[in-house]
Design an enzyme around this catalytic site. Structure first.
Site, PDB file in Angstrom:
ATOM      1  N   GLU A 218       0.893  -0.958   0.062  1.00 16.48           N
ATOM      2  CA  GLU A 218      -0.150   0.084   0.029  1.00 16.48           C
ATOM      3  C   GLU A 218       0.877   1.248  -0.057  1.00 16.48           C
ATOM      4  O   GLU A 218       0.681   2.215  -0.835  1.00 16.48           O
ATOM      5  CB  GLU A 218      -0.856   0.048   1.327  1.00 16.48           C
ATOM      6  CG  GLU A 218      -1.502   1.388   1.672  1.00 16.48           C
ATOM      7  CD  GLU A 218      -1.951   1.356   3.115  1.00 16.48           C
ATOM      8  OE1 GLU A 218      -2.924   0.799   3.488  1.00 16.48           O
ATOM      9  OE2 GLU A 218      -1.144   2.186   3.843  1.00 16.48           O
TER      10      GLU A 218
ATOM     11  N   ASP B 267      -5.001  -3.209  -2.852  1.00 21.62           N
ATOM     12  CA  ASP B 267      -5.076  -1.817  -3.061  1.00 21.62           C
ATOM     13  C   ASP B 267      -3.443  -1.494  -3.771  1.00 21.62           C
ATOM     14  O   ASP B 267      -3.304  -0.571  -4.508  1.00 21.62           O
ATOM     15  CB  ASP B 267      -5.266  -1.072  -1.808  1.00 21.62           C
ATOM     16  CG  ASP B 267      -4.450  -1.501  -0.708  1.00 21.62           C
ATOM     17  OD1 ASP B 267      -3.937  -2.518  -0.667  1.00 21.62           O
ATOM     18  OD2 ASP B 267      -4.538  -0.765   0.212  1.00 21.62           O
TER      19      ASP B 267
END
Length: 410
Positions: free
Chosen positions: A96, A157
């Site tokens: 991330e 993500d």
């Protein structure tokens, strides 16, 4: 013919100029033009707004200040030719954070002279840490020695931001240099489709590991990067991305209509049960607040609104408008009153005025001129905020890039 007594001076001056050139021009910027330099001043969809109580130049400078602080605190060398994002005091990182690093460097190119050098170093780190499930996805966590820890699988993500940043890099610098950004982007985009997407439900998985039981059909609203998905479709021509976009918007509205019609809040995690998508139960993956608006979904006002601003897609506009009116009222029109955690019905359980929470509301406030004073307050609160930690400071930086009109897409 040159006089002998002049030659040493001439040579010395020439060498000095060459040395200065090498110092001033980092490797990346010396070889590729910057096609979309910061600031970009993107024209967002008709009817949307930006802060209007400060000048554009002031907003641009505020973003530069936040970037300078972020770079100094979190962007670090990781051995020869590599960079990583230091996400905690132990010197660890996660994919991330790595995605945030690649996104921010490509967006700040033009102001940041070393942007391509940083970006290519981040790219090299990503390629050195593949997921065990797919070599084009990134292992989700490394320790301070840059070793994979806690399972060498991916988080959706991080994969998505890395892929999107590579598409932007192709637009920013072209793909004829040392890294073929477009090919690298297409490789990870195709890998996301194969391993991060549930192709029965057309939902975003939590990661390439989430392929069985309730995890196979679970999803996370903070991964609802709808404009990323549309860019993936454009870059690959793969019509399956349309299915993911459509299903994602359907889930947003199902959750809004079923669980947060008075607030517009979305939960950290979502499960599929009894033929419907529902907030996850406590401790589904991370903590007792997995079904509430907490430290994952605090990003949704930024992620979801960005697609509206860039494309005018209004399928989540009702949810966003409800969210805007609810949070302004809940906070008494004071961003300092926004706290870090709410149940979907609006009940407060957080206690800290976190930048990860208040800054994204500034992005969602951009949808309507009726939010102008609220947006202005959110901008000022974010721009003047002190440094926090990696997560908060990253989200504040990205929210300010969008609010100032400097986000752009593939």
């Amino acid at each position: 013919m040159m006089r002998k007594d002049v030659q040493p001076v001439f040579v010395w001056r020439t060498l000095m100029l060459l040395c200065l050139a090498l110092i001033v021009l980092p490797a990346g910027s010396a070889f590729a033009a910057v096609n979309k330099p910061f600031p970009q001043h993107t024209t967002y969809t008709s009817g949307s707004i930006k802060p209007n109580h400060v000048t554009q130049a002031t907003m641009d400078n505020s973003v530069k200040t936040k970037w300078n602080a972020w770079k100094a605190a979190y962007l670090k060398p990781a051995g020869t030719g590599k960079y990583y994002v230091k996400y905690n005091s132990a010197g660890e990182t996660v994919s991330e954070a790595h995605g945030y690093g690649m996104l921010s460097t490509v967006l700040m190119a033009g102001y940041e002279a070393n942007a391509q050098t940083y970006f290519d170093g981040l790219y090299s780190y990503y390629t050195a840490h593949p997921s065990a499930n797919n070599p084009y996805l990134m292992a989700w966590k490394q320790n301070s020695s840059f070793q994979n820890v806690e399972g060498d699988n991916s988080a959706t993500d991080g994969d998505m931001d890395i892929a999107f940043s590579l598409l932007l890099a192709h637009k920013q610098w072209g793909s004829s240099g040392s890294v073929n950004y477009l090919q690298a982007a297409q490789n990870i985009i195709n890998a996301i489709m194969e391993d991060d997407i549930n192709q029965t439900q057309w939902t975003l998985r939590l990661g390439d590991w989430a392929t069985s039981g309730s995890y196979n059909t679970a999803t996370r609203p903070s991964d609802f990067m709808l404009n990323h998905l549309k860019a993936f479709r454009s870059a690959t021509g793969d019509a399956r991305w349309d299915n993911v976009v459509n299903k994602t918007y359907t889930i947003i509205n199902s959750l809004y209509n079923g669980y947060s019609s008075s607030t517009g809040l979305l939960p950290d995690f979502v499960i599929y049960s009894g033929g419907a998508y529902k907030p996850a139960p406590a401790d589904f993956l991370e903590d007792p607040n997995d079904g509430h608006y907490n430290y994952n979904s605090c990003r949704t006002p930024w992620r979801i609104t960005t697609d509206y601003l860039l494309t005018g897609d209004n399928r989540a506009l009702s949810q966003l408008n409800q969210l805007n009116s609810w949070i302004a009222a809940k906070a008494g029109n004071s961003p300092g009153n926004i706290k870090d955690g709410y149940k979907l019905n609006g009940t407060l359980f957080g206690s800290y005025n976190s930048g990860a929470f208040y800054a994204p509301f500034g992005v969602s406030a951009m949808t309507s001129s009726s939010n102008q004073s609220w947006l202005n307050s959110l901008w000022s609160h974010t721009a003047s905020s002190p440094q926090e930690d990696y997560y908060e400071d990253s989200i504040k930086l990205f929210s300010m890039i969008v609010m100032s009109g400097n986000w752009w897409t593939y």
